[in-house]
Design an enzyme around this catalytic site. Structure first.
Site, PDB file in Angstrom:
ATOM      1  N   GLY A  79       0.847  -1.203   0.000  1.00 47.17           N
ATOM      2  CA  GLY A  79       0.000   0.000   0.000  1.00 47.17           C
ATOM      3  C   GLY A  79       0.873   1.240   0.000  1.00 47.17           C
ATOM      4  N   CYS A 139      -7.451  22.949  16.674  1.00 44.58           N
ATOM      5  CA  CYS A 139      -7.327  23.294  18.091  1.00 44.58           C
ATOM      6  C   CYS A 139      -6.828  22.119  18.927  1.00 44.58           C
ATOM      7  CB  CYS A 139      -8.662  23.776  18.615  1.00 44.58           C
ATOM      8  SG  CYS A 139      -9.270  25.160  17.674  1.00 44.58           S
ATOM      9  N   TYR A 186      -1.906   7.025   3.423  1.00 48.93           N
ATOM     10  CA  TYR A 186      -2.371   7.262   4.801  1.00 48.93           C
ATOM     11  C   TYR A 186      -2.440   8.738   5.156  1.00 48.93           C
ATOM     12  CZ  TYR A 186      -1.392   2.302   4.782  1.00 48.93           C
ATOM     13  OH  TYR A 186      -1.372   0.970   4.446  1.00 48.93           O
TER      14      TYR A 186
HETATM   15  C1  LIG Z   1      -2.393  -2.132   5.823  1.00 49.82           C
HETATM   16  C2  LIG Z   1      -2.318  -3.431   5.190  1.00 49.82           C
HETATM   17  C3  LIG Z   1      -1.558  -3.609   4.032  1.00 49.82           C
HETATM   18  C4  LIG Z   1      -0.723  -2.512   3.434  1.00 49.82           C
HETATM   19  O1  LIG Z   1       0.334  -2.163   4.248  1.00 49.82           O
HETATM   20  P1  LIG Z   1       1.453  -1.152   3.722  1.00 49.82           P
HETATM   21  O2  LIG Z   1       2.340  -0.979   4.889  1.00 49.82           O
HETATM   22  O3  LIG Z   1       0.751   0.115   3.361  1.00 49.82           O
HETATM   23  O4  LIG Z   1       2.119  -1.775   2.565  1.00 49.82           O
HETATM   24  C5  LIG Z   1      -1.572  -4.846   3.432  1.00 49.82           C
HETATM   25  N1  LIG Z   1      -2.298  -5.870   3.943  1.00 49.82           N
HETATM   26  C6  LIG Z   1      -3.044  -5.728   5.052  1.00 49.82           C
HETATM   27  C7  LIG Z   1      -3.813  -6.867   5.544  1.00 49.82           C
HETATM   28  C8  LIG Z   1      -3.076  -4.523   5.711  1.00 49.82           C
HETATM   29  O5  LIG Z   1      -3.784  -4.400   6.823  1.00 49.82           O
END
Ligand SMILES: *Cc1c(COP(=O)(O)O)cnc(C)c1O
Length: 428
Positions: A289, A358, A387
């Site tokens: 991600g 705030c 994020y």
């Molecule tokens: C958050 C998450 C990801 C992605 O994680 P990254 O650190 O953004 O690569 C992949 N698989 C699961 C199950 C997650 O919860």
């Protein structure tokens, strides 16, 4: 920091677009994403995945990092899958015609209506977190006369060096079934008997922003050993998801591992284990991600004030903050910042960038090296593509910022800026 960023006429540029001009054209705060960087990251993962698993695997972009229609269109176009965590994300993907068979639905607490939505829309795989959820999926699928491809989320008991709030693979975690206590085996045995469920695979995700390969190798090994154990119990595992969590460069302190190296070493370990137990190599999925979205993005702010507390610190007040980027408030995550209109000047000050809401804790960062910044300057905070937008809030009734995508110097809005009116739309 990365090859999408440059300096032209003293201004910071991203994907060939001048950040100062972008701020002028679209107003601030503004999220900017570079399409080329997103696609390059996807292709790098895909190419090494294809190479290491002979085309028998799938890269799934973890949409929670940054989910919007245009990101889903890009992933569709690149031919990869999606790892989604809610019906809202699935809806967004389906709304741009994303192939449902390439979507995985992973979360630790799915509502019945979300499960039904996923089944009705033929989502390829559901990753399941607990026994109650499995029984609910079984009941809903059976009622619909359907068979759902299910993957069990496991805790491999591997600890990766990262922030505690983003560590997920150890035993004291809210996610998944523990292997070492026997919970996972019991769950697999029960799941294999549930109607409406095809127990296809197992899944782990050991954390986020990880810069080591060793914990990933260890996790792959633990999972392979467990696949062998299930095989002995008469349960054949076809899919193995190894999660995401690959680290990126936020500051000079971060030294990310090339993703191809990760893939080579992890696949090697996995294949060795499979050979040892005379098992076929499963269909492997990874779920990056952050590593796909974060490096491609930055956030632009306009400086409103400069507050010097003699002998203590200098606050640079900006027109956004935890409402568009809560990561410092949540995890004390560090960023690199640049005054976009003074990008070729030296960073000879150390400042705290303060958000507009705030909360004293609403900061983008403390002790950040920065060029001399004063009211009217544009500050770029780098590597905010993941994020940030997805964690944005309406705290203080601040409208969500717009997202602009740049490509070869040209820009287009991919998420419109909220307005006071659109924010109040659901108020009765
Ligand atoms: C958050 C998450 C990801 C992605 O994680 P990254 O650190 O953004 O690569 C992949 N698989 C699961 C199950 C997650 O919860």
């Amino acid at each position: 920091m990365n090859d999408t960023l440059n300096i032209a006429n003293g201004h910071l540029t991203i994907g060939g677009a001048d950040c100062v001009e972008l701020a002028k054209e679209y107003d601030t705060p503004l999220y900017v994403m570079d399409e080329g960087t997103v696609r390059r990251a996807v292709r790098e993962f895909k190419a090494s995945m294809d190479e290491c698993y002979d085309g028998r695997g799938m890269v799934c972009y973890a949409t929670k990092a940054f989910c919007c229609k245009e990101m889903c269109r890009i992933m569709k176009d690149e031919g990869i899958g999606l790892d989604t965590v809610s019906a809202g994300e699935i809806y967004t993907a389906l709304s741009v015609g994303f192939p449902p068979e390439r979507i995985v639905f992973t979360s630790n607490n799915k509502k019945d209506e979300e499960i039904a939505y996923a089944i009705d829309n033929h989502i390829g795989r559901i990753t399941c977190d607990n026994m109650e959820e499995l029984r609910r999926i079984s009941a809903i699928a059976s009622e619909k006369g359907r068979q759902v491809r299910v993957i069990l989320r496991l805790k491999p008991g591997v600890e990766a060096h990262t922030f505690e709030a983003v560590m997920t693979g150890q035993i004291d975690s809210k996610f998944g079934f523990a292997i070492e206590t026997g919970e996972a085996l019991a769950a697999a045995k029960e799941t294999a008997k549930l109607p409406g469920i095809d127990l296809a695979g197992i899944h782990c995700h050991i954390g986020s922003q990880i810069h080591d390969i060793a914990p990933f190798e260890k996790a792959a090994e633990v999972m392979a050993v467990f696949i062998a154990k299930l095989h002995d119990e008469g349960i054949e595992i076809k899919d193995l998801s190894l999660g995401g969590g690959f680290g990126i460069k936020y500051t000079e302190k971060d030294i990310p591992v090339p993703y191809g190296d990760y893939m080579k070493r992890v696949s090697k370990r996995l294949k060795e284990c499979c050979e040892k137990y005379s098992l076929p190599v499963p269909f492997v999925m990874i779920e990056p991600g952050r590593s796909i979205a974060a490096p491609a993005g930055l956030t632009l702010y306009t400086v409103g004030s400069r507050k010097i507390i003699p002998g203590i610190r200098t606050y640079i007040g900006v027109d956004g903050g935890m409402c568009d980027d809560p990561r410092y408030a949540l995890y004390k995550s560090e960023y690199t910042a640049v005054v976009a209109n003074k990008a070729d000047e030296p960073k000879d000050e150390t400042v705290t960038i303060a958000g507009r809401t705030c909360e004293s804790g609403d900061l983008i960062g403390e002790n950040m090296p920065l060029q001399h910044a004063e009211a009217g300057d544009i500050i770029a905070v780098l590597a905010t593509g993941a994020y940030n937008y997805s964690m944005a809030s309406h705290y203080n009734r601040v409208p969500n910022a717009a997202v602009v995508m740049v490509k070869d110097g040209k820009s287009r809005v991919i998420v419109r800026r909220e307005t006071w009116e659109s924010m109040a739309d659901n108020d009765v």
